[in-house]
Each structure stands twice: as structure tokens, then as C-alpha cells.
Design an enzyme around this catalytic site. Structure first.
Site, PDB file in Angstrom:
ATOM      1  N   LYS A  22     -23.001  38.034  51.764  1.00  0.00           N
ATOM      2  CA  LYS A  22     -24.218  38.785  51.420  1.00  0.00           C
ATOM      3  C   LYS A  22     -25.484  38.073  51.879  1.00  0.00           C
ATOM      4  O   LYS A  22     -26.378  38.688  52.445  1.00  0.00           O
ATOM      5  CB  LYS A  22     -24.324  38.996  49.898  1.00  0.00           C
ATOM      6  CG  LYS A  22     -23.289  39.918  49.315  1.00  0.00           C
ATOM      7  CD  LYS A  22     -23.606  40.253  47.866  1.00  0.00           C
ATOM      8  CE  LYS A  22     -23.703  39.046  46.939  1.00  0.00           C
ATOM      9  NZ  LYS A  22     -22.430  38.318  46.756  1.00  0.00           N
ATOM     10  N   ARG A  97     -26.292  43.117  38.866  1.00  0.00           N
ATOM     11  CA  ARG A  97     -24.918  42.637  38.712  1.00  0.00           C
ATOM     12  C   ARG A  97     -24.274  43.175  37.456  1.00  0.00           C
ATOM     13  O   ARG A  97     -23.086  42.955  37.240  1.00  0.00           O
ATOM     14  CB  ARG A  97     -24.963  41.111  38.550  1.00  0.00           C
ATOM     15  CG  ARG A  97     -24.545  40.296  39.753  1.00  0.00           C
ATOM     16  CD  ARG A  97     -24.809  38.851  39.373  1.00  0.00           C
ATOM     17  NE  ARG A  97     -24.060  37.885  40.090  1.00  0.00           N
ATOM     18  CZ  ARG A  97     -24.483  37.295  41.212  1.00  0.00           C
ATOM     19  NH1 ARG A  97     -25.616  37.649  41.760  1.00  0.00           N
ATOM     20  NH2 ARG A  97     -23.753  36.373  41.780  1.00  0.00           N
ATOM     21  N   ARG A 136     -17.549  26.541  52.168  1.00  0.00           N
ATOM     22  CA  ARG A 136     -18.976  26.391  51.884  1.00  0.00           C
ATOM     23  C   ARG A 136     -19.204  25.263  50.883  1.00  0.00           C
ATOM     24  O   ARG A 136     -20.165  24.499  50.995  1.00  0.00           O
ATOM     25  CB  ARG A 136     -19.556  27.704  51.337  1.00  0.00           C
ATOM     26  CG  ARG A 136     -21.060  27.635  51.156  1.00  0.00           C
ATOM     27  CD  ARG A 136     -21.639  28.989  50.814  1.00  0.00           C
ATOM     28  NE  ARG A 136     -21.393  29.361  49.425  1.00  0.00           N
ATOM     29  CZ  ARG A 136     -21.733  30.526  48.895  1.00  0.00           C
ATOM     30  NH1 ARG A 136     -22.305  31.455  49.637  1.00  0.00           N
ATOM     31  NH2 ARG A 136     -21.494  30.795  47.642  1.00  0.00           N
ATOM     32  N   ARG A 142     -22.438  23.158  47.128  1.00  0.00           N
ATOM     33  CA  ARG A 142     -22.934  23.974  46.010  1.00  0.00           C
ATOM     34  C   ARG A 142     -22.067  23.728  44.790  1.00  0.00           C
ATOM     35  O   ARG A 142     -20.852  23.797  44.863  1.00  0.00           O
ATOM     36  CB  ARG A 142     -22.899  25.454  46.400  1.00  0.00           C
ATOM     37  CG  ARG A 142     -24.288  26.036  46.533  1.00  0.00           C
ATOM     38  CD  ARG A 142     -24.230  27.476  46.930  1.00  0.00           C
ATOM     39  NE  ARG A 142     -23.834  28.356  45.835  1.00  0.00           N
ATOM     40  CZ  ARG A 142     -24.008  29.661  45.882  1.00  0.00           C
ATOM     41  NH1 ARG A 142     -24.566  30.227  46.931  1.00  0.00           N
ATOM     42  NH2 ARG A 142     -23.635  30.421  44.869  1.00  0.00           N
ATOM     43  N   ARG A 153     -16.022  33.168  39.026  1.00  0.00           N
ATOM     44  CA  ARG A 153     -17.091  34.052  39.543  1.00  0.00           C
ATOM     45  C   ARG A 153     -16.512  35.372  40.036  1.00  0.00           C
ATOM     46  O   ARG A 153     -17.111  36.422  39.862  1.00  0.00           O
ATOM     47  CB  ARG A 153     -17.871  33.346  40.659  1.00  0.00           C
ATOM     48  CG  ARG A 153     -18.837  32.292  40.106  1.00  0.00           C
ATOM     49  CD  ARG A 153     -19.277  31.309  41.162  1.00  0.00           C
ATOM     50  NE  ARG A 153     -20.055  31.916  42.201  1.00  0.00           N
ATOM     51  CZ  ARG A 153     -20.145  31.421  43.444  1.00  0.00           C
ATOM     52  NH1 ARG A 153     -19.477  30.332  43.778  1.00  0.00           N
ATOM     53  NH2 ARG A 153     -20.894  32.023  44.329  1.00  0.00           N
TER      54      ARG A 153
HETATM   55  P1  AMP Z   1     -25.296  34.104  44.046  1.00  0.00           P
HETATM   56  O1  AMP Z   1     -26.091  33.232  44.956  1.00  0.00           O
HETATM   57  O2  AMP Z   1     -25.714  35.549  44.130  1.00  0.00           O
HETATM   58  O3  AMP Z   1     -23.818  33.925  44.196  1.00  0.00           O
HETATM   59  O4  AMP Z   1     -25.669  33.644  42.549  1.00  0.00           O
HETATM   60  C1  AMP Z   1     -25.373  32.351  42.088  1.00  0.00           C
HETATM   61  C2  AMP Z   1     -25.428  32.327  40.569  1.00  0.00           C
HETATM   62  O5  AMP Z   1     -26.752  32.664  40.130  1.00  0.00           O
HETATM   63  C3  AMP Z   1     -24.522  33.319  39.864  1.00  0.00           C
HETATM   64  O6  AMP Z   1     -23.188  32.844  39.714  1.00  0.00           O
HETATM   65  C4  AMP Z   1     -25.229  33.491  38.538  1.00  0.00           C
HETATM   66  O7  AMP Z   1     -25.006  32.375  37.693  1.00  0.00           O
HETATM   67  C5  AMP Z   1     -26.693  33.461  38.956  1.00  0.00           C
HETATM   68  N1  AMP Z   1     -27.177  34.827  39.282  1.00  0.00           N
HETATM   69  C6  AMP Z   1     -27.610  35.277  40.487  1.00  0.00           C
HETATM   70  N2  AMP Z   1     -27.986  36.561  40.432  1.00  0.00           N
HETATM   71  C7  AMP Z   1     -27.773  36.958  39.148  1.00  0.00           C
HETATM   72  C8  AMP Z   1     -27.939  38.184  38.450  1.00  0.00           C
HETATM   73  N3  AMP Z   1     -28.395  39.290  39.052  1.00  0.00           N
HETATM   74  N4  AMP Z   1     -27.624  38.210  37.134  1.00  0.00           N
HETATM   75  C9  AMP Z   1     -27.174  37.112  36.499  1.00  0.00           C
HETATM   76  N5  AMP Z   1     -26.961  35.936  37.096  1.00  0.00           N
HETATM   77  C10 AMP Z   1     -27.256  35.844  38.401  1.00  0.00           C
END
Ligand code: AMP
Length: 205
Positions: A22, A97, A136, A142, A153
Site C-alpha cells: 500500500k 481500518r 522488510r 520496523r 496484524r
Molecule cells: P501501517 O503502516 O498502516 O501498517 O500501520 C502501522 C500501525 O499503525 C498499525 O499496526 C496500527 O498500530 C497503527 N495504525 C495505522 N493506521 C491506523 C488506523 N487507521 N487505525 C488504528 N491504528 C492504525
């Protein structure tokens, strides 16, 4: 006075499991359509790095691979979408989400007199994304890319995020794209699918 030629606004969401690509696609699409890519994950990570109040609250959830509570996430998105660069369109990556976030986004857009144009789902096999995230994790370090957190996740995605795809499907906004392939190929699939739906071809393309 000659009317200013304004390009139609594009308001897009990018949904897909962690590791589906994404972030990579969001950056390319944002450039292609001339709109800001807004990633809630990136915003949270930068807050964690800078040790802001929000970052300190979000960190434990992120490290565990859980969603940060909607109360924190929704405020952040409301503020970000009120910034001037988002007035002419945006691409949201990683938000909404949860069903509650869908309702919140509807309310935010309504308050601006806007609505979504399309929701792009990047479809990817869980085993493929697990492998990508393993790589990654090694490359970028990360903290939420360790094996057990990645699996969690994916579970959170299945339980909380997959159901919202149907909401957008029922609204006729969903564009499903196969996320497995070369980066360029996937971008091309997305832009072709969107242009079939009447999305503007960018001037530079
Ligand atoms: P991502 O980079 O989109 O994989 O997000 C990394 C982490 O940030 C996720 O595992 C959540 O802990 C938090 N996060 C990102 N976007 C959201 C969202 N829309 N709602 C809740 N937590 C989020």
C-alpha cells in the site's frame, strides 16, 4: 475573466493487508494524480519517533500489532483532512481500518461537502505478504515486522478491516486489484482500473 481550469478532485482510499504494498503504491498514485498520500501509519510512526504525546500513547498498540484506538486515530485524520493540501483530493492509506472509522470518515467528508470517488483494494495472499514483511523487517528494522506481530496484524486486518470492504462494495466504490507482481505492473493495474471508472488521466502521464 477566463475560468481557471481545475482538475477534478480525486478522493481515494487504499485498503489491503499489511505487506500488500500500500505504501509503495500510495506514493506513486499520489504523484500520478497530484494529490497528497496520507498514511496514518506514517503519521503515527513519525509521532513515535519524535516522542510526541500522541506517539507515546500509540506506541504500545503499534508494537503489539494492534490498532491504535479510534479516538486517537479519528482526531488525527480529521485534522489532516482539514489541511489545505487535502481540499483538492487525497489518497488515504491505512485508514479507515474499522467500521467506526468508516462512519467517522463519512462524517468528516460530509462536513466538507465531499464524498469518496473510489476505494482501491489491493488483494494479496497472506503467505506472500508474510514473506514480504519478513524481508522488510530485516531491511528497515520496523519493530512491528517480527513474525508473531505480523501474524497478529493479519488477524486484526481480517477481523476488523476486511468487513469494511463490503461496506464500500455495497456503495459501488470498490475497485479490486491484484497486488502480486512487479511494482510498476500493480500501479498500472490500479490506474487502468481507475481510468475505466472515469478517473482523469494525469497531464504528465
Ligand atoms: P501501517 O503502516 O498502516 O501498517 O500501520 C502501522 C500501525 O499503525 C498499525 O499496526 C496500527 O498500530 C497503527 N495504525 C495505522 N493506521 C491506523 C488506523 N487507521 N487505525 C488504528 N491504528 C492504525
Amino acid at each position: 475573466m477566463t475560468p481557471v481550469q481545475e482538475r477534478p478532485a480525486s478522493r481515494l482510499l487504499l485498503i489491503g493487508p499489511p505487506g500488500a504494498g500500500k505504501g509503495t503504491q500510495a506514493a506513486r498514485l499520489a504523484e500520478y494524480y497530484g494529490i497528497p498520500a496520507i498514511s496514518t501509519g506514517d503519521i503515527f510512526r513519525s509521532n513515535v519517533k519524535n516522542e510526541t504525546e500522541l506517539g507515546l500513547k500509540a506506541k504500545a498498540y503499534m508494537d503489539a500489532g494492534d490498532n491504535v484506538p479510534d479516538s486517537l486515530t479519528n482526531d488525527l485524520v480529521r485534522d489532516r483532512l482539514s489541511e489545505v493540501d487535502a481540499a483538492g483530493g487525497f489518497l488515504l492509506d491505512g485508514y479507515p481500518r474499522t467500521a467506526d472509522q468508516v462512519r467517522e470518515l463519512d462524517a468528516i467528508l460530509l462536513s466538507h461537502g465531499h464524498s469518496l470517488d473510489a476505494v482501491v483494494e489491493i488483494v494479496a495472499d497472506p503467505e506472500v505478504v508474510i514473506e514480504r514483511l519478513r524481508l522488510r523487517g530485516q531491511e528497515q528494522g520496523r519493530s512491528d515486522d517480527s513474525d508473531s506481530v505480523v501474524r497478529h496484524r493479519l488477524e486484526v486486518y481480517r477481523e476488523q478491516t476486511e468487513p469494511i470492504i463490503d461496506i464500500y462494495g455495497a456503495r459501488g466504490l470498490l475497485v479490486e486489484v491484484n497486488g502480486i507482481g512487479e511494482i510498476d505492473e500493480v500501479t498500472e493495474r490500479i490506474t487502468s482500473a481507475l481510468s475505466e471508472r472515469g478517473f482523469p488521466q494525469p497531464m504528465s502521464a
